[in-house]
Design an enzyme around this catalytic site. Structure first.
Site, PDB file in Angstrom:
ATOM      1  N   ILE A 104      24.427 -13.760 -52.851  1.00 48.23           N
ATOM      2  CA  ILE A 104      25.446 -14.491 -52.080  1.00 48.23           C
ATOM      3  C   ILE A 104      25.396 -14.025 -50.631  1.00 48.23           C
ATOM      4  O   ILE A 104      25.482 -12.831 -50.348  1.00 48.23           O
ATOM      5  CB  ILE A 104      26.857 -14.285 -52.662  1.00 48.23           C
ATOM      6  N   TYR A 105      25.256 -14.957 -49.728  1.00 48.85           N
ATOM      7  CA  TYR A 105      25.219 -14.693 -48.292  1.00 48.85           C
ATOM      8  C   TYR A 105      26.516 -15.216 -47.665  1.00 48.85           C
ATOM      9  O   TYR A 105      27.169 -16.114 -48.205  1.00 48.85           O
ATOM     10  CB  TYR A 105      24.016 -15.373 -47.651  1.00 48.85           C
ATOM     11  N   ALA A 106      26.873 -14.678 -46.511  1.00 49.68           N
ATOM     12  CA  ALA A 106      28.047 -15.162 -45.789  1.00 49.68           C
ATOM     13  C   ALA A 106      27.761 -15.135 -44.301  1.00 49.68           C
ATOM     14  O   ALA A 106      27.100 -14.216 -43.795  1.00 49.68           O
ATOM     15  CB  ALA A 106      29.280 -14.317 -46.113  1.00 49.68           C
ATOM     16  N   ASN A 128      33.153 -28.087 -32.341  1.00 52.39           N
ATOM     17  CA  ASN A 128      34.433 -27.390 -32.348  1.00 52.39           C
ATOM     18  C   ASN A 128      34.881 -27.008 -30.947  1.00 52.39           C
ATOM     19  O   ASN A 128      36.045 -27.138 -30.587  1.00 52.39           O
ATOM     20  CB  ASN A 128      34.298 -26.133 -33.219  1.00 52.39           C
ATOM     21  N   CYS A 129      33.939 -26.532 -30.135  1.00 53.61           N
ATOM     22  CA  CYS A 129      34.284 -26.057 -28.796  1.00 53.61           C
ATOM     23  C   CYS A 129      34.653 -27.188 -27.846  1.00 53.61           C
ATOM     24  O   CYS A 129      35.196 -26.938 -26.767  1.00 53.61           O
ATOM     25  CB  CYS A 129      33.121 -25.257 -28.206  1.00 53.61           C
ATOM     26  N   PRO A 142      23.781  -9.573 -53.895  1.00 54.36           N
ATOM     27  CA  PRO A 142      22.568  -9.915 -53.128  1.00 54.36           C
ATOM     28  C   PRO A 142      22.178 -11.384 -53.186  1.00 54.36           C
ATOM     29  O   PRO A 142      21.373 -11.831 -52.364  1.00 54.36           O
ATOM     30  CB  PRO A 142      21.491  -9.029 -53.763  1.00 54.36           C
ATOM     31  N   GLY A 149      29.226 -16.657 -40.122  1.00 54.66           N
ATOM     32  CA  GLY A 149      30.237 -17.316 -39.299  1.00 54.66           C
ATOM     33  C   GLY A 149      31.507 -16.525 -39.099  1.00 54.66           C
ATOM     34  O   GLY A 149      31.541 -15.290 -39.183  1.00 54.66           O
ATOM     35  N   ASP A 150      32.590 -17.247 -38.828  1.00 50.37           N
ATOM     36  CA  ASP A 150      33.858 -16.637 -38.432  1.00 50.37           C
ATOM     37  C   ASP A 150      34.489 -15.774 -39.517  1.00 50.37           C
ATOM     38  O   ASP A 150      35.391 -14.984 -39.223  1.00 50.37           O
ATOM     39  CB  ASP A 150      34.868 -17.733 -38.038  1.00 50.37           C
ATOM     40  N   LYS A 174      20.036  -9.613  -2.179  1.00 52.27           N
ATOM     41  CA  LYS A 174      20.549  -8.659  -3.157  1.00 52.27           C
ATOM     42  C   LYS A 174      21.493  -9.439  -4.066  1.00 52.27           C
ATOM     43  O   LYS A 174      22.647  -9.679  -3.728  1.00 52.27           O
ATOM     44  CB  LYS A 174      21.271  -7.506  -2.468  1.00 52.27           C
TER      45      LYS A 174
END
Length: 670
Positions: free
Chosen positions: A276-278, A41-42, A274, A280-281, A432
């Site tokens: 169902i996970y999600a 995508n990037c 619990p 990303g964007d 430095k």
């Protein structure tokens, strides 16, 4: 165990691959409504710009490889239409056959991503108006550009995609206007740091329309007229909308999952269900420092979240510990990087902070080619803990922002950063390091060894209370100063203390802050009330320049047709009379070196000068306009600025500083 994953780009593909590595027996089905999974995508803007020449390079991992290596059931061109939580099913539309069917799941991972915003404006759905999200979008824009009929483009939005598209369209020889509703590009930056980017964009020939939103689009005679809120009309062949993204949360909403701006998840990437996970964007996560919900649509968090979701599905105990928004973007020759919180975010969170500015070379100054980078640190006034950092430069920015991002994650203070032992050799850094030097400056502020004044406080100075003192060399002072300032070079300061009023606060400044700090130590020891302008004249000057569509420096009387052929334009025919190498010098050093050379030349002769300080582009334009010399060409390439100047008929003398301002006193020496 059957696991269904919705969305096959960064988060979804990472979850699928990680889960297979952890569980050889799980049945993993990945649905992707597009044709491709796990594409870069990037990299899309760089393919349009022909920097990435091979389209296949954008396909990071092919469907066939993922199927063979990880034994995944990958179904592209299949869109999940709905979720039935009670029955644990999803309803799917196969776009290839146009058939709908159901699939069951034990665990479900949502990685739907975010869609480019297309606001409901008149004409916004025109055929010449594009957004950029996926490979088909890229193909459409690339086809238009490759046709040879696109000579101008309007890019709406000054964020990551907008900046990258502006650069890559310019790379293809297209005239670009960048429109941004905010008064600055790159919202994660604070305004004074974004000002450096504005200068560079203008130098590269990008027209800026800042602080001005779009009101409407209209196609006329094969072109697009973009009407801005100010009434200005911009004509171009195409328009690219890059004004942000909207999280795809429809499935979660309709399934009754908890949502805010995005899908709400816990540290294990679980939704309110619990099973169902999600990732990303589309998800809300906690900010690492404030704990507040935030959304960071970047590739690295999405990949990490996909991995964490897979860990927990496989029975591991894995947590996402918040985001700090570390990001980096290429803007032509500049590298722009941020991590942690900016001033706007800290103000919104009600968190107190201090800040500092430094301008250090990316490696040892005596080693050829040192290029300055501007670093802003934001830190807690109580314990000095680093809260945020912003860096704009050409070389070495990525190394320093990663050091500072690590420091934030480790909850280090600026004093901790002072003690870091970083790699040093003259071609790579200084004894430095710039990150450590920035911490030294912040530590001096925190400890009270110096009291800072900031660039946006200069206009609040009162002549009855404040006395401006420029401690740079006289030649630098003559090149330009803050209105009303007196000049006593720091090396003469101890012998001229009697010229300084004892009943006022002494506001000291130099070019970047170092000599100002030395001067403040001298004055404080002598009993004066003293403050040092953080970041010096350079930060103040850059932040207070105009950044509209005329010029990027304050001397707006210069006429393009008379004084400069074109930014980045061709040099005049023939060899320059003299060549000057001012690389490695910090401004105004290059212009002072130019002055030394041009005053011994004959009228009409030309000098070509090279410099690596980004401020040179502003200074040389202003100097030519003031002195009657002609700036024939100005260009930059890979951090090296090149200007050709023709000596004019007027006597060449160093310019006088502007009179007036907040201090109405004159020093009389006798």
């Amino acid at each position: 165990m059957r696991v269904v994953i919705v969305g096959g780009v960064a988060g979804g593909a990472s979850a699928a691959a990680r889960l297979r590595r952890l569980d050889e027996t799980a049945e993993i089905i990945l649905f992707e409504r597009g044709e491709h999974i796990s594409f870069a995508n990037c990299g899309l803007p760089y393919y349009i710009g022909n920097v990435i020449t091979n389209r296949e390079s954008l396909l990071v991992v092919s469907k066939d490889l993922m199927r063979e290596r990880f034994r995944l059931d990958i179904r592209t061109r299949c869109e999940v239409l709905s979720i039935d939580r009670r029955r644990k099913t999803v309803r799917v539309l196969d776009a290839t056959t146009n058939n709908e069917y159901e699939e069951t799941w034990d665990k479900l991972v949502l990685s739907p991503g975010a869609a480019p915003l297309r606001p409901p404006l008149p004409g916004v759905n025109g055929s010449r108006i594009y957004t950029l999200r996926n490979i088909p979008d890229t193909d459409a824009i690339r086809k238009a550009v490759d046709s040879g009929t696109v000579r101008s483009a309007t890019v709406v939005g000054g964020g990551f995609i907008g900046i990258e598209m502006a650069e890559n369209l310019k790379h293809r020889g297209i005239d670009v206007t960048l429109v941004e509703m905010l008064p600055q590009v790159m919202a994660p930056l604070d305004g004074e740091m974004a000002a450096i980017v504005h200068q560079h964009l203008k130098l590269k020939g990008v027209h800026l329309a800042l602080g001005d939103g779009v009101a409407a689009f209209e196609e006329k005679a094969g072109r697009v007229v973009t009407t801005l809120a100010s009434g200005q009309n911009i004509e171009s062949d195409i328009v690219i909308l890059a004004i942000g993204v909207k999280p795809e949360i429809r499935l979660a909403l309709e399934a009754g999952l908890e949502t805010g701006r995005g899908i709400v998840v816990n540290s294990r990437m679980q939704t309110s269900d619990p099973d169902i996970y999600a990732v990303g964007d589309a998800v809300e996560v906690a900010d690492f420092q404030t704990g507040r919900p935030t959304m960071v649509p970047l590739a690295w968090p999405a990949n990490k979240q996909g991995r964490i979701a897979a860990d927990n599905i496989a029975g591991l105990d894995s947590e996402y510990r918040g985001t700090q928004g570390t990001s980096i973007v290429k803007a032509f020759d500049l590298t722009v990087a941020t991590t942690g919180l900016n001033e706007k975010q800290l103000a919104a969170a009600g968190m107190p902070y201090r800040k500092s500015y430094t301008h250090s070379g990316h490696h040892a100054g005596y080693y050829p080619g040192a290029i300055p980078m501007s670093i802003k640190l934001i830190f807690s006034p109580d314990d000095g803990r680093l809260l945020g950092a912003q860096i704009v430069g050409i070389e070495g920015v990525d190394k320093r922002i990663d050091v500072l991002a690590t420091a934030i994650r480790a909850r280090m203070s600026v004093h901790d950063i002072e003690s870091l032992e970083l790699a040093y050799a003259p071609p790579f850094s200084s004894a430095k390091d710039p990150a450590v030097m920035a911490a030294f400056v912040a530590g001096n502020i925190l400890s009270g060894r110096v009291k800072p004044l900031y660039w946006d406080e200069v206009e609040q100075l009162e002549p009855a209370r404040d006395w401006l003192l420029d401690v740079r060399a006289e030649d630098e002072f003559q090149m330009g100063t803050i209105a009303g300032a007196a000049n006593i070079p720091v090396n003469q300061l101890r012998d001229r203390l009697g010229e300084i009023p004892g009943d006022k606060r002494i506001v000291v400044f130099c070019q970047v802050g170092l000599r100002g700090y030395v001067a403040c130590r001298i004055l404080t020891a002598a009993g004066f009330d003293c403050v040092n302008l953080s970041g010096g004249y350079l930060t103040w000057h850059t932040a207070t320049l105009g950044h509209d569509n005329t010029e990027v420096y304050e001397y707006s009387t210069i006429q393009t047709s008379d004084h400069i052929l074109a930014s980045g334009g061709a040099s005049p025919a023939g060899e320059a009379t003299r060549r000057v190498d001012a690389c490695g010098l910090q401004c105004p050093g290059p212009v002072l070196k130019l002055f030394e050379n041009i005053r011994s030349m004959q009228n009409g002769e030309t000098v070509e000068i090279a410099a690596t300080d980004p401020g040179f582009a502003i200074d040389v334009k202003a100097w030519c306009e003031r002195t009657g010399n002609q700036l024939v060409s100005l260009s930059s390439d890979a951090g090296r600025y090149s200007a050709r100047i023709r000596k004019g008929p007027m006597p060449t003398a160093a310019p006088q500083p502007v009179a007036g301002g907040p201090n109405d006193k004159t020093i009389v020496l006798f």
